[in-house]
Design a protein around this motif. Sequence first.
Motif, PDB file in Angstrom:
ATOM      1  N   LYS A  74       0.789  -1.235   0.000  1.00  8.13           N
ATOM      2  CA  LYS A  74       0.000   0.000   0.000  1.00  8.13           C
ATOM      3  C   LYS A  74       0.826   1.292   0.000  1.00  8.13           C
ATOM      4  O   LYS A  74       0.580   2.201  -0.783  1.00  8.13           O
ATOM      5  N   ASN A  75       1.851   1.349   0.880  1.00  2.00           N
ATOM      6  CA  ASN A  75       2.569   2.620   1.002  1.00  2.00           C
ATOM      7  C   ASN A  75       3.841   2.695   0.163  1.00  2.00           C
ATOM      8  O   ASN A  75       4.537   3.704   0.178  1.00  2.00           O
ATOM      9  N   ALA A  76       4.147   1.615  -0.556  1.00  2.00           N
ATOM     10  CA  ALA A  76       5.375   1.624  -1.368  1.00  2.00           C
ATOM     11  C   ALA A  76       5.137   2.391  -2.662  1.00  2.00           C
ATOM     12  O   ALA A  76       4.006   2.579  -3.096  1.00  2.00           O
ATOM     13  N   GLU A  77       6.228   2.862  -3.252  1.00  2.00           N
ATOM     14  CA  GLU A  77       6.138   3.604  -4.516  1.00  2.00           C
ATOM     15  C   GLU A  77       5.683   2.677  -5.640  1.00  2.00           C
ATOM     16  O   GLU A  77       6.087   1.520  -5.693  1.00  2.00           O
ATOM     17  N   ASN A  78       4.885   3.201  -6.550  1.00  5.10           N
ATOM     18  CA  ASN A  78       4.533   2.428  -7.733  1.00  5.10           C
ATOM     19  C   ASN A  78       5.732   2.336  -8.663  1.00  5.10           C
ATOM     20  O   ASN A  78       6.553   3.239  -8.703  1.00  5.10           O
ATOM     21  N   GLU A  79       5.798   1.253  -9.402  1.00  3.82           N
ATOM     22  CA  GLU A  79       6.902   1.096 -10.357  1.00  3.82           C
ATOM     23  C   GLU A  79       6.793   2.150 -11.463  1.00  3.82           C
ATOM     24  O   GLU A  79       5.698   2.464 -11.934  1.00  3.82           O
TER      25      GLU A  79
END
Length: 332
Positions: free
Chosen positions: A89-94
């Motif tokens: 959820k909180n990670a950066e999108n590729e």
Amino acid sequence: MAKQGTKSSLHRQSKSITGKVGLLAKKSLKPQQTRQIIRRFHILQKNKHAILSRLESLQLANGKRDNYDELKKGKTYKTAFAEFKLPSKNAENEIYKIDSSQTICDLINSIAKIDAEIQQRGGIERYQSASTQGQNSNRGGDSSKKLLEWLRSDKYQSKLTNVNALEIGSLSPQNVISTSGVFSPVVRIDLNSQDPLIIEQDFMERPLPQNESEKFNLISCSLVLNFVPSHEERGQMLIRITKFLKKPDKTQLPLSCLFLVLPLPCVSNSRYFDNEQLLKVMKSLGFTQSFYHEAKKVAYWLFDWDGKVKRAKYAKKQLHSGPTRNNFCITL
Ligand SMILES: C[S@@+](CC[C@H](N)C(=O)[O-])C[C@H]1O[C@@H](n2cnc3c(N)ncnc32)[C@H](O)[C@@H]1O
């Protein structure tokens, strides 16, 4: 489900065999979520289009070109597709960037990851569902209410007998275009039909009309052009629309109109486009604006078509500067 034509490879995607896509699509979403889904989906479509174009030119230079379906059968694609995992959820999108050092294999790898990401995010169904739900929070509901309000004005009222309509990008047969009783018939098409009354068809592959009776008095293109991934294809879509409109005949005053809706930032905050440029592009295709309305997030136009398509050229040129602008554009 009614089916006609095929979806372009760009939009085609497999549905989850577990049926998860459908379940995700029905879930109720918060306004911020609908915006995030729509934005990410547009970014993925745009990136995929750019990567496919780059891949095509590299493959042509190598003298061998696989079509998209063949590409999907290859090991590189299958492995990258199977291994892709959505960021938490909180990670950066590729970010799917293209650079000149990338090989054909790298590009196929990126395409597979984009396809996997689209599928894991619920596919086009979830995007459509977000668009439907977004209608209420972002623009006070069905955009065709504005169209009917305009058509019932003095300018058009007398022209509303015996008129038909084509709705490109139809999410529901229950919107005002369909329920007003003004148009008969209303032909509804969408890349991904969600209702038996909507034909599953890519407008760009819809067979051209053979005569006037196969053409339309009104074409609705609401929030569709911004979905089309490149400025050239947006221009092509507008040109194609003119081939489906009835030729205006001054003595009988028939209706020949295009209802266009775009997210407001396409004309208010783009480096390469604005309302003035849109009107120039439209004029060269024979369209004159008869009504315009700017809501908080969406812009609406009603254009009359005069039947005269000129071959003017409009290229992508910077019109406005500033770091926070978007890159939306339509070229001819
Ligand atoms: C954001 S939704 C908008 C739908 C609706 N017209 C509205 O105003 O809310 C865009 C829809 O356009 C459809 N679409 C995009 N390109 C299309 C094409 N070439 N032919 C048919 N439908 C298309 C998509 O499948 C999607 O359902």
